[in-house]
Design a protein around this motif. Structure first.
Motif, mmCIF file in Angstrom:
data_model
loop_
_atom_site.group_PDB
_atom_site.id
_atom_site.type_symbol
_atom_site.label_atom_id
_atom_site.label_comp_id
_atom_site.label_asym_id
_atom_site.label_seq_id
_atom_site.Cartn_x
_atom_site.Cartn_y
_atom_site.Cartn_z
ATOM 1 N N SER A 32 -38.561 11.610 -27.319
ATOM 2 C CA SER A 32 -38.031 10.617 -26.409
ATOM 3 C C SER A 32 -38.328 9.236 -26.977
ATOM 4 O O SER A 32 -38.777 9.104 -28.103
ATOM 5 C CB SER A 32 -38.614 10.798 -25.003
ATOM 6 N N ASP B 157 -29.557 6.104 -24.742
ATOM 7 C CA ASP B 157 -28.400 6.998 -24.690
ATOM 8 C C ASP B 157 -27.419 6.730 -25.825
ATOM 9 O O ASP B 157 -26.722 7.637 -26.276
ATOM 10 C CB ASP B 157 -27.698 6.898 -23.330
ATOM 11 N N ALA C 31 -29.019 8.644 -29.049
ATOM 12 C CA ALA C 31 -29.501 10.018 -28.964
ATOM 13 C C ALA C 31 -28.801 10.973 -29.927
ATOM 14 O O ALA C 31 -29.454 11.763 -30.620
ATOM 15 C CB ALA C 31 -29.379 10.527 -27.523
ATOM 16 N N ILE D 141 -28.725 17.084 -24.327
ATOM 17 C CA ILE D 141 -29.598 15.919 -24.221
ATOM 18 C C ILE D 141 -29.739 15.505 -22.760
ATOM 19 O O ILE D 141 -28.757 15.452 -22.020
ATOM 20 C CB ILE D 141 -29.049 14.760 -25.072
ATOM 21 N N LYS D 142 -30.974 15.231 -22.332
ATOM 22 C CA LYS D 142 -31.265 14.835 -20.956
ATOM 23 C C LYS D 142 -31.437 13.317 -20.892
ATOM 24 O O LYS D 142 -32.167 12.736 -21.693
ATOM 25 C CB LYS D 142 -32.549 15.525 -20.483
ATOM 26 N N GLU D 143 -30.779 12.669 -19.915
ATOM 27 C CA GLU D 143 -30.815 11.208 -19.796
ATOM 28 C C GLU D 143 -31.468 10.790 -18.482
ATOM 29 O O GLU D 143 -31.307 11.438 -17.450
ATOM 30 C CB GLU D 143 -29.393 10.642 -19.860
ATOM 31 N N TRP E 295 -32.514 6.032 -20.978
ATOM 32 C CA TRP E 295 -33.353 6.664 -21.994
ATOM 33 C C TRP E 295 -33.075 8.155 -22.031
ATOM 34 O O TRP E 295 -32.678 8.752 -21.041
ATOM 35 C CB TRP E 295 -34.825 6.411 -21.691
ATOM 36 N N CYS E 296 -33.313 8.772 -23.187
ATOM 37 C CA CYS E 296 -32.968 10.182 -23.370
ATOM 38 C C CYS E 296 -34.131 10.994 -23.898
ATOM 39 O O CYS E 296 -35.044 10.471 -24.547
ATOM 40 C CB CYS E 296 -31.786 10.311 -24.340
#
Length: 295
Positions: free
Chosen positions: A257, A261, A264, A280-282, A286-287
């Motif tokens: 992390s 975004d 990423a 990918i988790k946002e 931020w990711c």
């Protein structure tokens, strides 16, 4: 809006010239000068080595700034030594940070994990509780990058696993990993003060003997882990991709992390040759990038 800060050491004689150079040549949005004597966050304990000089210069940048280029420009200016001390870190939104400092309360991440300040009652004594106060280094759970990594760790079965916290900062991720069942946790950071912060916070949580900390040049040869978490920034994640991949055991898991975004996918591409990358988790621009090593 997310920001990045570069902090570097200076003297009373050259601080102003460095500040002018940062504004004119590196694109700093603002520059702040701090008397090092008034900056307890970097005051050394007995026997420690101080990182900063007489004056600390803080330059604020948009989070998409290429900080590696900015550091190169600083080195080329002739105003600092070739091996000058500096630190690059993420900065929380100031209004949010003030609110947190005034009203910091226990926070839950995932199903089991809580981060609690020492002056508050623990909401659930049966939960996995990490005790952490504002202290020496970045990382208390309030920033989305830290929250994303804590949530990920909570979702893993760490029983008997070895974990590396690459860029350990305050040690919050390393401490959480121990409390979630990891057999061994190693914290690595380029900043000696971060290693001190990790040890101090581990001691407050009663687990100091379960976390080892190292500067990169001092880490054990052949060090590898079942789980690696790296909450740093996009630039170092790209530049150090070979190093980070080399720390992961076959079939081991990785979480990264400190990535916007807009950055990423590019960062993830540096790891696809050896890892299967998850979606990918946002969170708030931020990711978190996660995946597992093929072999």
């Amino acid at each position: 809006m997310p920001w990045i800060q570069i902090k570097l050491n200076a003297t009373n004689e050259n601080a102003e010239a460095i500040g002018d150079m940062l504004m004119e040549e590196t694109g700093a949005l603002s520059v702040t000068f701090l008397d090092a004597k008034d900056t307890p966050v970097f005051e050394p304990q007995p026997g420690e080595t101080r990182l900063w000089g007489d004056t600390d210069v803080l330059a604020l940048y948009d989070a998409e700034t290429d900080t590696a280029l900015a550091v190169t420009q600083i080195q080329a200016s002739g105003l600092v030594a070739k091996d000058f001390a500096y630190k690059v870190e993420q900065i929380e939104d100031k209004d949010w940070e003030r609110e947190w400092m005034d009203n910091f309360h226990p926070m839950q991440f995932g199903e089991r994990l809580w981060v609690c300040p020492s002056w508050r009652d623990i909401p659930d004594p049966s939960a996995v509780n990490v005790m952490l106060d504002p202290g020496l280094a970045f990382g208390t759970g309030t920033h989305p990058t830290t929250a994303l990594c804590l949530e990920w760790l909570d979702g893993l079965d760490l029983t008997g696993k070895t974990v590396i916290d690459f860029g350990c900062g305050s040690g919050i991720l390393a401490i959480a990993a121990v409390k979630l069942g990891a057999a061994k946790v190693v914290g690595i950071d380029i900043d000696p003060q971060a290693l001190q912060a990790t040890q101090d916070n581990a001691e407050r949580n009663g687990i100091k003997d379960q976390i080892e900390v190292y500067l990169p040049q001092d880490q054990p040869e052949g060090l590898k882990a079942d789980v690696v978490v790296a909450n740093i920034l996009a630039g170092p994640l790209r530049e150090l991709s070979a190093v980070i991949k080399g720390l992961i055991k076959p079939q081991g898991a990785l979480a990264m992390s400190g990535v916007l975004d807009t950055q990423a996918e590019d960062v993830a591409n540096y790891y696809r040759d050896e890892l299967v990358i998850d979606p990918i988790k946002e969170m708030k621009e931020w990711c978190r990038i996660t995946g597992y090593k093929l072999s």
